[in-house]
Design an enzyme around this catalytic site. Structure first.
Site, PDB file in Angstrom:
ATOM      1  N   TYR A  85      97.190  27.126 -56.712  1.00 39.69           N
ATOM      2  CA  TYR A  85      98.659  27.062 -56.767  1.00 39.69           C
ATOM      3  C   TYR A  85      99.282  28.312 -57.385  1.00 39.69           C
ATOM      4  CZ  TYR A  85      97.764  21.991 -56.359  1.00 39.69           C
ATOM      5  OH  TYR A  85      97.336  20.752 -55.976  1.00 39.69           O
ATOM      6  N   TYR A 144     101.733  11.741 -54.302  1.00 43.53           N
ATOM      7  CA  TYR A 144     100.785  12.846 -54.163  1.00 43.53           C
ATOM      8  C   TYR A 144      99.381  12.253 -54.089  1.00 43.53           C
ATOM      9  CZ  TYR A 144      97.728  16.756 -55.144  1.00 43.53           C
ATOM     10  OH  TYR A 144      96.715  17.679 -55.059  1.00 43.53           O
ATOM     11  N   ASP A 158      95.768   4.512 -55.371  1.00 44.36           N
ATOM     12  CA  ASP A 158      95.205   5.798 -55.770  1.00 44.36           C
ATOM     13  C   ASP A 158      95.385   5.910 -57.290  1.00 44.36           C
ATOM     14  OD1 ASP A 158      94.586   8.396 -56.357  1.00 44.36           O
ATOM     15  OD2 ASP A 158      95.877   9.298 -54.825  1.00 44.36           O
ATOM     16  N   LYS A 199      89.702  12.430 -61.659  1.00 43.24           N
ATOM     17  CA  LYS A 199      90.234  13.006 -62.894  1.00 43.24           C
ATOM     18  C   LYS A 199      89.490  12.586 -64.162  1.00 43.24           C
ATOM     19  CE  LYS A 199      94.365  15.069 -61.419  1.00 43.24           C
ATOM     20  NZ  LYS A 199      94.950  14.657 -60.146  1.00 43.24           N
TER      21      LYS A 199
END
Ligand SMILES: *Cc1c(COP(=O)(O)O)cnc(C)c1O
Length: 423
Positions: free
Chosen positions: A19, A147, A240, A269
């Protein structure tokens, strides 16, 4: 700079960072070690970390419980492939995830990144219907602000307006985007989509908290409505929980808070406490049953090279041990109170749009855009590592952070928010 950092200047000409507009990006700080909530920089400074390495390092960095388990596994074998061979860490982890996730979620497929875990969830959803002999169900309903990853299939279920992926719109399959069903109007709009479209395989949502979309919070009722709608229309529900899993919202899983069991859940994560890449896609017994057949074509055709990486699974098992041995959810509750006390008064400020706190997440959304690179640099000058996204300044600290470090973080955010008023 000393010769020992030659690698940095040389590497900066060759590394392509996530990014980042490489031409204008601010030079990253060099981290030489990390411990607990602290990051040590090469120049001798120490930063208090407000982000936890993209929300992963829930026990703080370098927790001895995880490091020791990884060391022991490393000496036996870092990894051996799951195709045709078995190793203890992955099998143990699958068993533990089945026991701790809601109700009938019980079959885990391991991948190395969250995006791929979502891809696998999507493949499972599509193939589930095929295996049952139902054709034409290959679309997904996802939500504004959502997202789910950066790969092609996952980009197609992210918020389509959100800046990151608009460039790829032409290259992506079209699915359905809805508003979260938070009131009568949005609920009936979602219901209408599901009544009208017979090609939907599943609905996918980040339960309670949309992270990358800007730390947007909805409530448990919204998830219960989704479950009811999916049941009524016979559509699979995917949670999610790559961000929300493992205590971030105050319960082990956001699904627990709502008392809702999805058909498929994705985790990533914090699964390894920030130590190794690992992600998981977990299906219910009922979903799995559609694949469990004599017909080889009904098998799930997916197999990442490093599926069930032994070192990563050992780290994940150690991370789960820490949730048992140490009072993580209590720590999250204490962080939630501190973040609320510190941030909620900012709502009164003219230039603040909203303040949102849930579990170990505190976010201040500004009304107007500001220079993010500059804000990030100012934070480092203040001795903290904080990276706003869009107009949102947020904290997602380690659950183990002490009160003093947390106050350093909240004070830095308050100072920055106040400074933005005078621009
Ligand atoms: C981070 C994230 C992903 C993607 O995970 P990666 O490991 O970055 O591929 C997917 N969904 C949610 C909710 C996330 O927060």
């Amino acid at each position: 700079m000393a010769a020992e950092t030659d690698w940095f200047d040389q590497g900066l000409s060759h590394i392509w960072l996530p990014y980042a507009q490489m031409k204008t990006a601010v030079r990253p700080e060099i981290a030489i070690s990390a411990k607990g909530a602290h990051i040590r920089l090469a120049d001798g400074r120490t930063l208090v970390d407000g982000i936890g390495s993209w929300w992963t390092a829930v026990h703080g960095y370098n927790h001895p419980g995880i490091v020791q388990a990884m060391r022991a596994q490393l000496e036996r074998m870092p990894h051996i492939m799951l195709g045709g061979l078995a190793h203890e860490p992955a099998y143990r982890l699958a068993t533990r995830l089945a026991a701790m996730t809601p109700q009938t979620l019980s079959k885990t497929f391991f991948t190395e990144s969250g995006s791929v875990a979502v891809e696998v969830a999507m493949k499972i959803a599509v193939q589930y219907w095929r295996n049952l002999g139902v054709t034409g169900r290959s679309k997904f309903v996802s939500f504004k602000g959502g997202y789910h990853g950066d790969t092609f299939a996952t980009m197609a279920v992210c918020d389509p307006e959100e800046g990151m992926h608009t460039l790829f719109a032409d290259a992506l399959p079209k699915h359905y985007t809805a508003d979260l069903p938070t009131d009568e109007a949005s609920l009936s709009a979602l219901s209408d989509i599901l009544s009208a479209r017979k090609d939907v395989a599943a609905l996918i949502v980040e339960p309670l908290l949309q992270g990358a979309g800007g730390m947007l919070i909805h409530n448990e009722d919204t998830l219960r409505e989704m479950r009811a709608l999916c049941d009524r229309h016979n559509i699979l529900l995917i949670f999610d929980e790559i961000f929300t899993g493992f205590g971030r919202t105050g319960a082990m899983f956001a699904a627990d808070r709502a008392g809702v069991c999805p058909d498929i859940m994705t985790l990533g994560k914090a699964l390894t406490g920030g130590s190794c890449p690992l992600a998981a896609t977990i299906a219910t017994d009922e979903v799995y049953a559609a694949f469990h057949a004599d017909d080889p074509h009904k098998a799930l055709m997916h197999g990442p090279t490093y599926s069930g990486h032994a070192l990563a699974c050992a780290a994940a098992n150690a991370s789960l041990d820490l949730f048992k041995k140490e009072p993580r959810l209590k720590q999250v509750a204490a962080i939630e109170r501190s973040l609320g006390d510190a941030f909620l008064p900012l709502r009164a400020l003219q230039h603040v749009r909203d303040v949102r706190v849930i579990g170990a997440v505190g976010a201040v959304e500004m009304k107007h855009p500001f220079n993010i690179e500059q804000a990030r640099a100012e934070f480092i000058k203040d001795g903290v590592f904080i990276r706003p996204i869009g107009k949102v300044i947020y904290l997602t600290p380690a659950y183990t952070i002490d009160e003093e470090d947390l106050r350093i973080l909240t004070n830095a955010v308050i100072r920055r928010v106040e400074a933005l008023a005078t621009r």
